[in-house]
Design a protein around this motif. Structure first.
Motif, PDB file in Angstrom:
ATOM      1  N   SER A 125      14.893   7.643 -15.283  1.00 44.34           N
ATOM      2  CA  SER A 125      14.109   8.870 -15.459  1.00 44.34           C
ATOM      3  C   SER A 125      12.694   8.710 -14.925  1.00 44.34           C
ATOM      4  N   LEU A 183       8.934   9.363  -8.092  1.00 42.65           N
ATOM      5  CA  LEU A 183       9.235   9.747  -6.711  1.00 42.65           C
ATOM      6  C   LEU A 183       8.911  11.216  -6.493  1.00 42.65           C
ATOM      7  N   THR A 184       9.151  12.047  -7.526  1.00 40.34           N
ATOM      8  CA  THR A 184       8.797  13.459  -7.410  1.00 40.34           C
ATOM      9  C   THR A 184       7.300  13.640  -7.215  1.00 40.34           C
ATOM     10  N   LEU A 185       6.515  12.887  -8.002  1.00 43.39           N
ATOM     11  CA  LEU A 185       5.062  12.972  -7.861  1.00 43.39           C
ATOM     12  C   LEU A 185       4.627  12.509  -6.474  1.00 43.39           C
ATOM     13  N   LYS A 211       2.818  16.123   0.066  1.00 42.46           N
ATOM     14  CA  LYS A 211       2.634  17.484   0.543  1.00 42.46           C
ATOM     15  C   LYS A 211       1.157  17.871   0.559  1.00 42.46           C
ATOM     16  N   ALA A 234      12.624   8.614 -11.118  1.00 44.19           N
ATOM     17  CA  ALA A 234      12.782   9.940 -10.523  1.00 44.19           C
ATOM     18  C   ALA A 234      11.494  10.743 -10.625  1.00 44.19           C
ATOM     19  N   LEU A 235      10.826  10.660 -11.783  1.00 39.93           N
ATOM     20  CA  LEU A 235       9.577  11.405 -11.959  1.00 39.93           C
ATOM     21  C   LEU A 235       8.489  10.889 -11.022  1.00 39.93           C
ATOM     22  N   LYS A 291       0.805  -1.205   0.000  1.00 38.85           N
ATOM     23  CA  LYS A 291       0.000   0.000   0.000  1.00 38.85           C
ATOM     24  C   LYS A 291       0.850   1.271   0.000  1.00 38.85           C
ATOM     25  N   ILE A 328       6.427  12.772  -3.691  1.00 36.56           N
ATOM     26  CA  ILE A 328       6.761  13.862  -2.767  1.00 36.56           C
ATOM     27  C   ILE A 328       5.673  14.929  -2.792  1.00 36.56           C
ATOM     28  N   GLU A 329       5.230  15.288  -3.996  1.00 32.97           N
ATOM     29  CA  GLU A 329       4.217  16.344  -4.117  1.00 32.97           C
ATOM     30  C   GLU A 329       2.868  15.877  -3.562  1.00 32.97           C
TER      31      GLU A 329
END
Lengths: 111, 239
Positions: free
Chosen positions: A82, A88-90, A96, A85-86, A22, A92-93
């Motif tokens: 690539s 993991l960025t999503l 938030k 990384a994209l 999950k 993180i956002e």
């Protein structure tokens, strides 16, 4: 035979992680595990017992391994890094905005 | 109860997939690529065609250079997306860095890491390596600066603007060499034959070393930008 067995184990482990876990970061790990299984299998399958596919000067021994699957795998590794990384960025956002990285607790996705 | 049922169902489905894969692998023939098709041609005549000792580099930057251009475009797209999502302001958020011993030790090691990265990039057509691999090693320097010396140090030494210039410059080098191939040889990304020297020397293999340098700086700067964007947001709450 051994290559195929390792490929099946790694790929199924990745698919199981992707479906059952999950935590979103664990899902990304599962995706990368499936990728790694495919790369390992392609390299191991194209190994015909030759040497590393780099010419030595003044030597005309052409008993190489196939360079084409290795070049394709290099392309795949870069694309995989690539996309990871994209993703993991999503995540993180998303963390938030919703305060969680649990797949079931994100509002709006679980009806 | 429904959770357990779901788990059992999924495991059964996965087991059936495993069985299907296994039956597929039993039917699969041995590897045929070397005897027929394009692999045999590349092994026999890549050195004569491109002058590159490393056959994988010959495939990546000569036979399938257009594909490598698309690959670096994917990296460019990922970097653009990450920067668009994560960094609304370009201010550095500093971490304090690690202890004095780590800082001194990495201060000695870091120049050699950079040298090794440049070696891997520039000898991509002679030995194992190439633009992508060496670029990742170069990106490690920026990551070391961010972790060991704090991200403010990384910001002062290699600011995001400098990294952006490096990345765009690498991509433009690739495109310029491609257009030069169109002008001088008649095909986009054709190997520039007038640059060819004796195989085995550093500046041989036509335009492959120059494409390697461009791709190396592009990949290194791109990965450094990705890392910098990520830590910039995650350390913000702590400091």
């Amino acid at each position: 035979m051994f290559n195929n067995l390792i490929f099946i184990i790694l790929f199924m482990l990745g698919l199981y992680t992707l479906i059952m876990k999950k935590n979103l970061i664990k899902m990304v790990i599962g995706l990368n595990l499936m990728e790694a299984a495919v790369f390992l299998w392609v390299i191991a399958f194209s190994d015909t017992g030759g040497r590393i596919s780099i010419h030595k000067l003044a030597e005309t021994n052409f008993n190489f391994n196939d360079p084409v699957p290795q070049a394709l795998t290099l392309t795949g590794i870069v694309i995989g890094a690539s996309t990871a990384a994209l993703l993991l960025t999503l995540i993180i956002e998303l963390n938030k905005f919703t305060g969680t990285i649990d797949r079931d607790q994100i509002e709006g996705l679980n009806d | 109860m429904t959770g357990l049922l779901k788990k059992i169902l999924i495991i059964v489905v996965l087991l059936f997939t495993t069985l299907a894969l296994y039956l597929n692998f039993i039917l699969m023939p041995e590897y045929q690529g070397l005897k027929t098709g394009v692999s045999n041609y590349i092994i026999q005549s890549a050195l004569r065609d491109t002058g590159s000792l490393n056959l994988i580099t010959a495939v990546l930057y000569d036979y399938r250079a257009f594909d490598s251009l698309g690959e670096s475009t994917v990296i460019f797209g990922a970097v653009s997306g990450i920067v668009l999502i994560l960094s609304r302001k370009m201010l550095p958020v500093s971490s304090k860095g690690l202890s004095f011993i780590v800082k001194r030790t990495l201060g000695i090691i870091t120049p050699f890491i950079g040298l090794f990265g440049l070696y891997v990039i520039s000898h991509g057509h002679l030995s194992p390596g190439g633009g992508f691999q060496g670029g990742v090693i170069l990106a490690a320097i920026s990551i070391i600066f961010s972790i060991v010396y704090g991200s403010a140090f990384d910001y002062r030494r290699y600011s995001p603007q400098k990294k952006t210039i490096l990345e765009t410059g690498g991509a433009l080098t690739f495109l310029t060499i491609g257009l030069a191939g169109l002008f001088f040889e008649g095909a986009f990304l054709h190997n520039l034959n007038f640059l060819t020297a004796e195989p085995g020397t550093l500046l041989s293999a036509g335009s492959i070393p120059y494409i390697n340098i461009g791709v190396g700086f592009k990949v290194g700067a791109g990965l450094a930008i990705i890392f910098y964007s990520m830590i910039q947001k995650t350390f913000e709450e702590d400091y």
